[in-house]
Structure formats: C-alpha cells, structure tokens
Design a protein around this motif. Sequence first.
Motif: not given
Length: 182
Positions: A125-151
């Motif tokens: 076991v090890w701790q996963l290091e959190m990585k940064d995403m740029d604003r566009l990548e983050n917005a795309i993931l948030m959009f995809q996540a909420h689209e999945e919830l919406s259906v």
Amino acid sequence: MADKEATQRVIINVGYDKSNIYVFVIGEATMLIAPTLKKFVFDIIQKISGSEEHNIYINLSDCKYMDSTFIGTLIIIEKKCMDLLNKHVLLINPNAYSMEVLDQMGLLKVFTIISDFQPSVNLNVWQLEMKDMDRLENAILMFQAHEELSVINDVNRKQFSLVTQTLKEEIEKEKLKKNHPS
C-alpha cells in the motif's frame, strides 16, 4: 501537487495483491481528487486489460463526504472498467453516509457494492499523490461526471442541468483562451 487544503482532508491509499487492486478513500472525496483517481484507475485498467483475474476495489468505509464530481467520476471509472475489462468496479464496505448518498442519487443499481469485505492482509500500500489539472481538463472532467449523473434519472437531470450548461460554457471559454492566448 493539488490544492494543499484538499489533500489535508482526504487521503487516497492504493494497494495491490496477487490479483486485485484496492483504492482506499479516506476523508472528503471531492472534485479536487477526482482527476487523480480517474487517471490512476484508467492507467491500471490499461495495464490489466485482457486479464480476467484482476478486480478493482474502491473502499468507501472511511469516506466522510462525496461531492457530485467525485461520484460522477466513479461512474466514468465503472464504464471504462466494463468497456475494457468486462468487469464492474467493486465498491466495498461503504459506510452509512456513502450508502445514503449513492441511494439518493439512484446509483445503487449502477454499482456492485460489497459490504463486510476483508481485503488481503498482504497488501503493498502507498498513498497516491494528488496531481493538478489545468482549468480546461478540470472543466471537462466535471462536465463528464455531471453528464453521467444526469442520465441516471430525472431527478439528477433536473438537479445538474444548470451545472452541465455552465460547465459547457466554461469549456468553450477555456478552449478559446488556449487557441487565442492574449
């Protein structure tokens, strides 16, 4: 490294044994850790694709909070797992809070949930290091996540329609900025 305050509120430990990969979500699972989790699990799925002996377990026993982006990311991970491995991601030992949130969002039928699961005692076991995403990548993931919830159902569709519209607009703005820097 991702937002320092977010990393203080959550730890993602990952581990493996001979045939399983485990992700332990400890603390507050939010949009700030969703990209790191998605990338890690997608990389694992690519590595074990074609193997029938591997399972991916996500342990929610110590998850104190889940936001909609994190939950939608779990759906994205589930779909990728089914597409490439023909297997479900297995949510294990969800606490009462996690079960309540999954139930409220209509997700109990989406995920395979196993209570009282005992992971192997011989895990690396090890701790996963959190990585940064740029604003566009983050917005795309948030959009995809909420689209999945919406259906999933009409309640989610109504609840997240403004969020998905706003994120779609944010994505377009960020694409314009990238294509036409000032």
